[in-house]
Design an enzyme around this catalytic site. Structure first.
Site, short mmCIF file in Angstrom:
data_model
loop_
_atom_site.label_atom_id
_atom_site.label_comp_id
_atom_site.label_asym_id
_atom_site.label_seq_id
_atom_site.Cartn_x
_atom_site.Cartn_y
_atom_site.Cartn_z
N HIS A 15 35.87 20.26 -17.61
CA HIS A 15 37.20 20.48 -18.19
C HIS A 15 38.01 19.19 -18.10
CE1 HIS A 15 35.93 24.63 -17.59
NE2 HIS A 15 36.90 24.99 -18.41
N ASP A 75 29.32 15.54 -11.50
CA ASP A 75 30.19 15.57 -10.33
C ASP A 75 30.30 14.14 -9.87
OD1 ASP A 75 31.74 17.53 -8.72
OD2 ASP A 75 30.80 16.39 -7.12
N GLY A 162 41.92 8.94 -13.86
CA GLY A 162 41.68 9.06 -12.43
C GLY A 162 42.03 7.78 -11.67
N LYS A 184 33.46 -0.42 -20.15
CA LYS A 184 33.35 0.37 -18.91
C LYS A 184 32.07 1.18 -18.91
CE LYS A 184 35.13 4.27 -16.33
NZ LYS A 184 36.05 5.41 -16.21
N HIS A 189 29.38 4.09 -13.26
CA HIS A 189 28.55 5.10 -12.60
C HIS A 189 28.07 6.15 -13.62
CE1 HIS A 189 32.72 6.04 -12.77
NE2 HIS A 189 32.62 7.24 -12.27
P1 IMP Z 1 35.00 16.26 -9.98
O1 IMP Z 1 33.71 15.61 -10.36
O2 IMP Z 1 35.51 17.16 -11.04
O3 IMP Z 1 34.93 16.89 -8.64
O4 IMP Z 1 36.12 15.16 -9.89
C1 IMP Z 1 35.84 13.83 -9.73
C2 IMP Z 1 37.11 13.01 -9.64
O5 IMP Z 1 36.68 11.67 -9.42
C3 IMP Z 1 37.89 13.00 -10.94
O6 IMP Z 1 38.94 13.90 -10.93
C4 IMP Z 1 38.42 11.56 -10.99
O7 IMP Z 1 39.63 11.46 -10.36
C5 IMP Z 1 37.46 10.77 -10.15
N1 IMP Z 1 36.60 10.01 -11.06
C6 IMP Z 1 35.33 10.29 -11.44
N2 IMP Z 1 34.90 9.39 -12.32
C7 IMP Z 1 35.92 8.55 -12.52
C8 IMP Z 1 36.06 7.40 -13.35
O8 IMP Z 1 35.17 7.01 -14.13
N3 IMP Z 1 37.25 6.80 -13.27
C9 IMP Z 1 38.25 7.20 -12.47
N4 IMP Z 1 38.17 8.26 -11.70
C10 IMP Z 1 37.00 8.94 -11.71
#
Ligand code: IMP
Length: 203
Positions: A15, A75, A162, A184, A189
């Protein structure tokens, strides 16, 4: 032996708008139409595991079960060396206000904790992404990508999402939020994990 993906629609079980936009861009060259979990009205399952792969499996299997389609989840998060790997799987939680997410607050917390520890520079950190492709019959495949770099303060750049504005990838002097998305995606990652996924599951 890795199971191949053979459809032309790939359900991406997220989402998160930032992640979804990157996935669309990353998978475009392979001729698959990416559909997000929001468009399919799928609920967001609770992430109860303490590993990236565990939480990615929860999201991918929930979406595959609900739709009967193979589903890909991501994730991800950031691990900061001087904070013993925090926030790690709790990266999104650090932004939780109780009324939505505030990444300025989350980045400020990371910076304040580093300052409180008087952490050395460069303040090494890694963005990590685990992708899981799950099928409705319960089979899955997992792929991991890691982008090493360091954290900078004050934050810089307007693109990305993020924690992008505080992360400077190794070999660069600009943040992810100062890079164009195409650049990017080549080193991120998520980009690296997608390359592994494509190599294993397509063709
Ligand atoms: P989840 O995978 O939904 O638990 O959330 C991972 C969190 O890591 C996201 O809400 C982002 O804040 C952070 N994150 C993951 N990938 C990135 C990225 O490429 N850039 C910046 N923040 C990231």
């Amino acid at each position: 032996m890795t199971r191949k993906f053979s459809g032309d629609i790939l359900l991406v079980a997220t989402h998160n708008k930032g992640k979804l936009e990157e996935m669309v861009h990353l998978l475009e060259p392979f001729g698959v139409k990416v559909v997000g979990a929001g468009e399919m009205d799928l609920p967001e399952p609770e992430e109860t595991e303490d590993t990236f792969v565990g939480n990615a499996r929860i999201k991918a299997h929930a979406a595959a079960k609900a739709t009967g389609l193979p589903a890909l989840s991501d994730d991800s998060g950031i691990t900061i060396d001087a904070l013993d790997g925090a926030p790690g799987v709790y990266t999104a939680d650090w932004a939780e206000t109780g009324n939505g997410r505030d990444f300025m607050m989350a980045m400020t917390r990371a910076h304040n904790e580093l300052e409180a520890k008087n952490a050395d520079h460069p303040r090494l950190a890694q963005f990590r992404s685990t992708l899981v492709l799950a099928w409705p019959d319960g089979h899955d495949e997992a792929f991991e990508g890691i982008a090493p770099g360091h954290l900078t303060w004050p934050i810089r750049g307007k693109d990305g999402f993020g924690y992008d504005p505080m992360f400077v990838p190794e070999g660069y002097d600009i943040t992810f939020a100062e890079m164009d998305r195409w650049e990017k995606n080549k080193i991120s990652h998520r980009g690296l994990a997608v390359q592994k996924f494509v190599a294993a599951c397509f063709g």
